[in-house]
Design a protein around this motif. Sequence first.
Motif, mmCIF file in Angstrom:
data_model
loop_
_atom_site.group_PDB
_atom_site.id
_atom_site.type_symbol
_atom_site.label_atom_id
_atom_site.label_comp_id
_atom_site.label_asym_id
_atom_site.label_seq_id
_atom_site.Cartn_x
_atom_site.Cartn_y
_atom_site.Cartn_z
ATOM 1 N N PHE A 137 0.830 -1.194 0.000
ATOM 2 C CA PHE A 137 0.000 0.000 0.000
ATOM 3 C C PHE A 137 0.873 1.257 0.000
ATOM 4 C CE2 PHE A 137 -2.570 -3.408 1.394
ATOM 5 C CZ PHE A 137 -3.856 -3.112 0.981
ATOM 6 N N ASP A 138 0.257 2.401 -0.311
ATOM 7 C CA ASP A 138 1.016 3.644 -0.277
ATOM 8 C C ASP A 138 1.333 3.984 1.186
ATOM 9 O OD1 ASP A 138 -1.693 4.452 0.404
ATOM 10 O OD2 ASP A 138 -0.967 6.497 0.187
ATOM 11 N N ALA A 139 2.177 4.981 1.381
ATOM 12 C CA ALA A 139 2.686 5.272 2.719
ATOM 13 C C ALA A 139 1.564 5.564 3.728
ATOM 14 C CB ALA A 139 3.647 6.452 2.652
ATOM 15 N N LYS A 140 0.451 6.156 3.224
ATOM 16 C CA LYS A 140 -0.644 6.478 4.141
ATOM 17 C C LYS A 140 -1.689 5.369 4.218
ATOM 18 C CE LYS A 140 -0.243 11.477 3.617
ATOM 19 N NZ LYS A 140 -0.837 12.697 3.046
ATOM 20 N N GLY A 141 -1.460 4.277 3.479
ATOM 21 C CA GLY A 141 -2.400 3.156 3.531
ATOM 22 C C GLY A 141 -3.739 3.444 2.897
ATOM 23 N N ARG A 142 -3.773 4.377 1.957
ATOM 24 C CA ARG A 142 -5.062 4.768 1.361
ATOM 25 C C ARG A 142 -5.378 4.007 0.086
ATOM 26 N NH1 ARG A 142 -5.846 11.036 1.071
ATOM 27 N NH2 ARG A 142 -7.997 10.443 1.431
ATOM 28 N N HIS A 143 -4.350 3.545 -0.598
ATOM 29 C CA HIS A 143 -4.598 2.803 -1.847
ATOM 30 C C HIS A 143 -3.451 1.841 -2.101
ATOM 31 C CE1 HIS A 143 -1.637 5.025 -4.278
ATOM 32 N NE2 HIS A 143 -1.951 6.049 -3.501
ATOM 33 N N VAL A 144 -3.700 0.884 -2.991
ATOM 34 C CA VAL A 144 -2.678 -0.096 -3.346
ATOM 35 C C VAL A 144 -1.616 0.575 -4.216
ATOM 36 C CG1 VAL A 144 -2.253 -2.188 -4.705
ATOM 37 C CG2 VAL A 144 -4.208 -2.078 -3.168
#
Lengths: 224, 207
Positions: free
Chosen positions: B169-176
């Motif tokens: 996931f991206d660093a903020k966990g918002r998208h793959v």
Amino acid sequence: MSLRQGIVGLCLALLFGGCASLPFEKPLLPPTRILTTTELLAADWRAVPGGWRIRQSGLFELRGLRLPMEGFLELDNDGRRVRLVALEGLGLKLFDLTVTIDGVEVHHLLPDLAKDPRLAEAVAASVRRIFLAPRPDAGDRLEIRKRDYRLTRPGGERVEFLFGGEPPLLLETRVRGAAGDWRVGYYQYREAAGVPIPEGILLQDRRAGYRLTLWLESVKRVEE
Amino acid sequence: MKYLLPLWLLLFVFLPLAAWAEEDAELERVLAGLKVSAAGIETLASDFTQEKHLEIFRETLVSQGRFYFARPDKLRWETTAPVASGFLLNGSGGKRWHQRAGAPVPFDLGREPGMKLIAEQLLAWARVDLDWLKERYHLTLVGTAPVTLRLVPRQVAAKQYLDYLLIAFDAKGRHVASVEVHEQGGDYTLIRFDAAVLNQPLDPALF
């Protein structure tokens, strides 16, 4: 139609398999000159020693069905074999085959596709015609015509190889006889590692009624 | 000697069990965090690069394109190079196209299991639909910065062609941010999503 049905349909069609426009430029054919069979044989890109790695896209057509495909192959001219991998859009491997002039080895076949035992043989037949056999040889009879060179194989089945252009290059293989009625055209030659390689290939099987068009997207010499 | 058996039990049974319980708890904490982070994503647009690594040829086939998603069920997967191809999904139907095949062709997911499989996967990744993924895969936490999950298929049929997935996931966990699809036999496909734009209006004509 499901993915599986489509692929199986493609492969069945390769067995039992139209007409459509040619997506490639027809070659310019200047007047011919005096040449020997040996000189023409050397102009067959499939006879150049070594191997090629080819990324290709294709279109299979049969009675209204139009099935695009993408894949990768390694052509070993010395061993006269082709390793072919076909992929679906997200990269999943559909099949992985080694095709020789007289056989096929299946390395991988998506389980759904493996349900049809004719699939591998069907794909192998097309690959063999385009890349492996028949190839022109020194025993073929040479006829120099106004605009092309024709090599004809002695024997019952009609096997012909047409060369043309300057320098002359393999333009077409035609086979007609008990084993089938088909032709393969090679178009838009461009140089790869100093060797003219066709950019477009068209296989038409009149008896089976199908047509397979290949675009060679990239061609690299195999570096061992 | 009489103390050896309890020690063995402690070392080889209880300690691993305790470790697994700790790992499970950590995984659940991370998944709960992802659910919260991804909940507000209504649209997503990004570039993607797809690398197909073929073991036998020691070769990587690279494709590039654009990906669009609009909640709940709109997708556009568009490969632009080396060959233009792709599909769009709007609900249960859509269109697909391929440069070599001419005009786009409509499809219905109800009639096309292969297309349904692909669409479901992409929708699950885009929505960060962890419940859907947990139903179909055993999830293991591989890393936390960024969050990376290893997914092993539960169904025997899926195991025939899929070894495991690695989703980061991206660093903020918002998208793959990337997906690795590992097949049996060593080949794998890496899909990287770059320059992602979240929650911006998307042209309805895309779907």
